[in-house]
Design a protein around this motif. Structure first.
Motif, PDB file in Angstrom:
ATOM      1  N   GLU A 262      34.821  88.952 -15.014  1.00 63.73           N
ATOM      2  CA  GLU A 262      34.305  88.977 -16.383  1.00 63.73           C
ATOM      3  C   GLU A 262      34.112  87.557 -16.928  1.00 63.73           C
ATOM      4  O   GLU A 262      33.096  87.259 -17.562  1.00 63.73           O
ATOM      5  CB  GLU A 262      35.266  89.761 -17.289  1.00 63.73           C
ATOM      6  CG  GLU A 262      34.793  89.907 -18.730  1.00 63.73           C
ATOM      7  CD  GLU A 262      33.427  90.576 -18.857  1.00 63.73           C
ATOM      8  OE1 GLU A 262      32.701  90.245 -19.825  1.00 63.73           O
ATOM      9  OE2 GLU A 262      33.070  91.408 -17.994  1.00 63.73           O
ATOM     10  N   GLU A 263      35.077  86.684 -16.670  1.00 56.07           N
ATOM     11  CA  GLU A 263      34.955  85.302 -17.134  1.00 56.07           C
ATOM     12  C   GLU A 263      33.820  84.597 -16.400  1.00 56.07           C
ATOM     13  O   GLU A 263      33.069  83.805 -17.002  1.00 56.07           O
ATOM     14  CB  GLU A 263      36.269  84.547 -16.919  1.00 56.07           C
ATOM     15  CG  GLU A 263      36.278  83.139 -17.493  1.00 56.07           C
ATOM     16  CD  GLU A 263      36.096  83.094 -19.008  1.00 56.07           C
ATOM     17  OE1 GLU A 263      35.636  82.043 -19.510  1.00 56.07           O
ATOM     18  OE2 GLU A 263      36.394  84.099 -19.686  1.00 56.07           O
ATOM     19  N   ARG A 265      31.142  85.997 -15.264  1.00 54.36           N
ATOM     20  CA  ARG A 265      29.902  86.517 -15.826  1.00 54.36           C
ATOM     21  C   ARG A 265      29.563  85.802 -17.133  1.00 54.36           C
ATOM     22  O   ARG A 265      28.411  85.412 -17.372  1.00 54.36           O
ATOM     23  CB  ARG A 265      30.051  88.019 -16.067  1.00 54.36           C
ATOM     24  CG  ARG A 265      28.839  88.683 -16.709  1.00 54.36           C
ATOM     25  CD  ARG A 265      29.075  90.192 -16.865  1.00 54.36           C
ATOM     26  NE  ARG A 265      27.957  90.810 -17.563  1.00 54.36           N
ATOM     27  CZ  ARG A 265      27.830  90.852 -18.890  1.00 54.36           C
ATOM     28  NH1 ARG A 265      28.769  90.310 -19.660  1.00 54.36           N
ATOM     29  NH2 ARG A 265      26.781  91.441 -19.441  1.00 54.36           N
ATOM     30  N   LYS A 266      30.578  85.606 -17.998  1.00 58.73           N
ATOM     31  CA  LYS A 266      30.350  84.930 -19.284  1.00 58.73           C
ATOM     32  C   LYS A 266      29.860  83.486 -19.060  1.00 58.73           C
ATOM     33  O   LYS A 266      28.940  83.013 -19.748  1.00 58.73           O
ATOM     34  CB  LYS A 266      31.652  84.895 -20.090  1.00 58.73           C
ATOM     35  CG  LYS A 266      32.092  86.236 -20.636  1.00 58.73           C
ATOM     36  CD  LYS A 266      33.426  86.101 -21.378  1.00 58.73           C
ATOM     37  CE  LYS A 266      33.921  87.441 -21.881  1.00 58.73           C
ATOM     38  NZ  LYS A 266      35.251  87.293 -22.535  1.00 58.73           N
ATOM     39  N   LEU A 269      26.250  83.464 -17.815  1.00 55.34           N
ATOM     40  CA  LEU A 269      25.352  83.759 -18.930  1.00 55.34           C
ATOM     41  C   LEU A 269      25.213  82.533 -19.832  1.00 55.34           C
ATOM     42  O   LEU A 269      24.146  82.246 -20.371  1.00 55.34           O
ATOM     43  CB  LEU A 269      25.867  84.941 -19.734  1.00 55.34           C
ATOM     44  CG  LEU A 269      25.672  86.338 -19.099  1.00 55.34           C
ATOM     45  CD1 LEU A 269      26.409  87.397 -19.892  1.00 55.34           C
ATOM     46  CD2 LEU A 269      24.180  86.678 -19.019  1.00 55.34           C
ATOM     47  N   GLU A 270      26.298  81.819 -19.999  1.00 48.83           N
ATOM     48  CA  GLU A 270      26.258  80.600 -20.800  1.00 48.83           C
ATOM     49  C   GLU A 270      25.344  79.557 -20.170  1.00 48.83           C
ATOM     50  O   GLU A 270      24.639  78.826 -20.876  1.00 48.83           O
ATOM     51  CB  GLU A 270      27.672  80.025 -20.953  1.00 48.83           C
ATOM     52  CG  GLU A 270      27.759  78.822 -21.876  1.00 48.83           C
ATOM     53  CD  GLU A 270      29.180  78.322 -22.073  1.00 48.83           C
ATOM     54  OE1 GLU A 270      29.366  77.369 -22.849  1.00 48.83           O
ATOM     55  OE2 GLU A 270      30.112  78.867 -21.447  1.00 48.83           O
TER      56      GLU A 270
END
Length: 271
Positions: A262-263, A265-266, A269-270
Motif C-alpha cells: 500500500e505504501e 502504491r502511494k 502514484l506520487e
C-alpha cells in the motif's frame, strides 16, 4: 591598472559572445585575455595578478569542455592547477588563493573523471578535502568554510564510490551529512540547507543499495523524500518536483522489498 581593466573587459566580452553562440570570438577573446594576464603577472607578480591568469585558464577549460573538446579542456585545467599550486606556495594564507586552488582541483578532477581516469582524479579530491580541513581548523566558526568542507567531502565520497571503495565513500558521505545536519538544525527553514542534506542522504541511500544494505538505504531515501516534499510545496518548489519523483520511486522500491504494497502504491502514484 588599464591592463587589468582590459583583461576584465575581454573576459566579460568572451562570456557575452559565448551566450550568443559566437564560440570563435569568445575563444579569441579568452586567448587574448590569457596572454595579457600572463604578461601582467610577470610584470607585477601579486596574488591579484595571478588570479587573473587563473580566471583566464579556467574560462578556457570550461569553454573547451562545453564544446566537447575534453582533451584541450583538460590541458588548460592541468595548467591552471599547476598555476594555483605555485600561487599557494607563495601566498598560502590568502583566502582567495585557497579558493582558487580548490576550484582548480575540482575542475581538473572532474575532467579526469570524465575521461575515465578516476584513479588519477581521486588524489586531487583527497587533496581538496585535506586543504579544506586545514582551512576550517584556522577558523572553526566560519560557516562558509564548513559548508565548503561538506561539499568536497561529498565529491570525495562520489569519487570513491566510482572506484568501488564503498567503506571510504560511506564514511565521507556520513561526515558531509553530519555537517549539513548541523546547519539545518541551526536554520530549519533554510531551503539551501534542506536541499544539501537531501542530496547527501540520497547518495548515502544509493550507496547502501549497491552494498545490499536495505535498512540503511530505506532510512536514507525516506528522510530525503521527507525533505524534498517540504521543498516541492508551492510555486517556489516547482523545480524540486522532478527530484522528489525520483526519490519517491526509490523509496517505493524499498517498500516493495518490505512487502508494504500500500505504501509502495502511494509513492508510485506520487511519482
Amino acid at each position: 591598472s588599464s591592463l587589468e581593466e582590459l583583461v576584465r573587459c575581454l573576459e566579460n566580452s568572451a562570456r557575452a559572445k559565448l551566450a550568443t553562440g559566437n564560440v570563435k570570438e569568445s575563444t579569441a577573446h579568452l586567448t587574448e585575455s590569457l596572454e595579457l594576464s600572463r604578461a601582467y603577472y610577470e610584470k607585477r607578480p601579486t596574488h591579484q595578478a595571478g588570479g587573473l591568469v587563473g580566471e583566464s585558464l579556467s574560462s578556457l577549460a570550461k569553454l573547451e569542455e562545453a564544446r566537447g573538446n575534453t582533451g584541450k579542456a583538460r590541458a588548460y585545467a592541468e595548467e591552471n592547477l599547476l598555476h594555483w599550486r605555485d600561487m599557494a606556495s607563495r601566498w598560502r594564507e590568502i583566502p582567495s588563493v585557497h579558493q582558487g586552488l580548490l576550484a582548480a582541483l575540482e575542475v581538473t578532477s572532474t575532467l579526469r573523471r570524465a575521461e575515465g581516469a578516476t584513479k588519477e582524479a581521486l588524489p586531487l579530491v583527497r587533496e581538496a578535502v585535506e586543504r579544506q580541513r586545514k582551512h576550517v581548523a584556522k577558523n572553526e566558526v566560519d560557516g562558509t568554510r564548513l559548508r565548503n568542507l561538506a561539499v568536497v567531502l561529498e565529491r570525495l565520497g562520489s569519487a570513491e564510490a566510482e572506484q568501488g571503495a564503498a567503506d571510504e565513500a560511506q564514511r565521507h558521505y556520513e561526515e558531509s551529512a553530519k555537517i549539513r545536519r548541523r546547519f539545518l538544525a541551526e536554520l530549519p527553514d533554510d531551503r539551501g540547507s534542506q536541499l544539501d542534506l537531501a542530496v547527501i542522504l540520497d547518495r548515502l541511500g544509493d550507496l547502501a543499495d549497491t552494498r545490499r544494505e536495505h535498512a540503511l538505504a530505506h532510512k536514507s531515501h525516506e528522510e530525503a523524500v521527507g525533505l524534498l516534499r517540504a521543498l516541492a510545496v508551492g510555486l517556489a518548489g516547482k523545480g524540486m518536483r522532478g527530484n522528489l519523483a525520483i526519490a519517491a520511486r526509490k523509496l517505493g522500491g524499498h517498500c516493495l522489498h518490505d512487502q508494504d504494497l500500500e505504501e509502495a502504491r502511494k509513492l508510485y502514484l506520487e511519482c
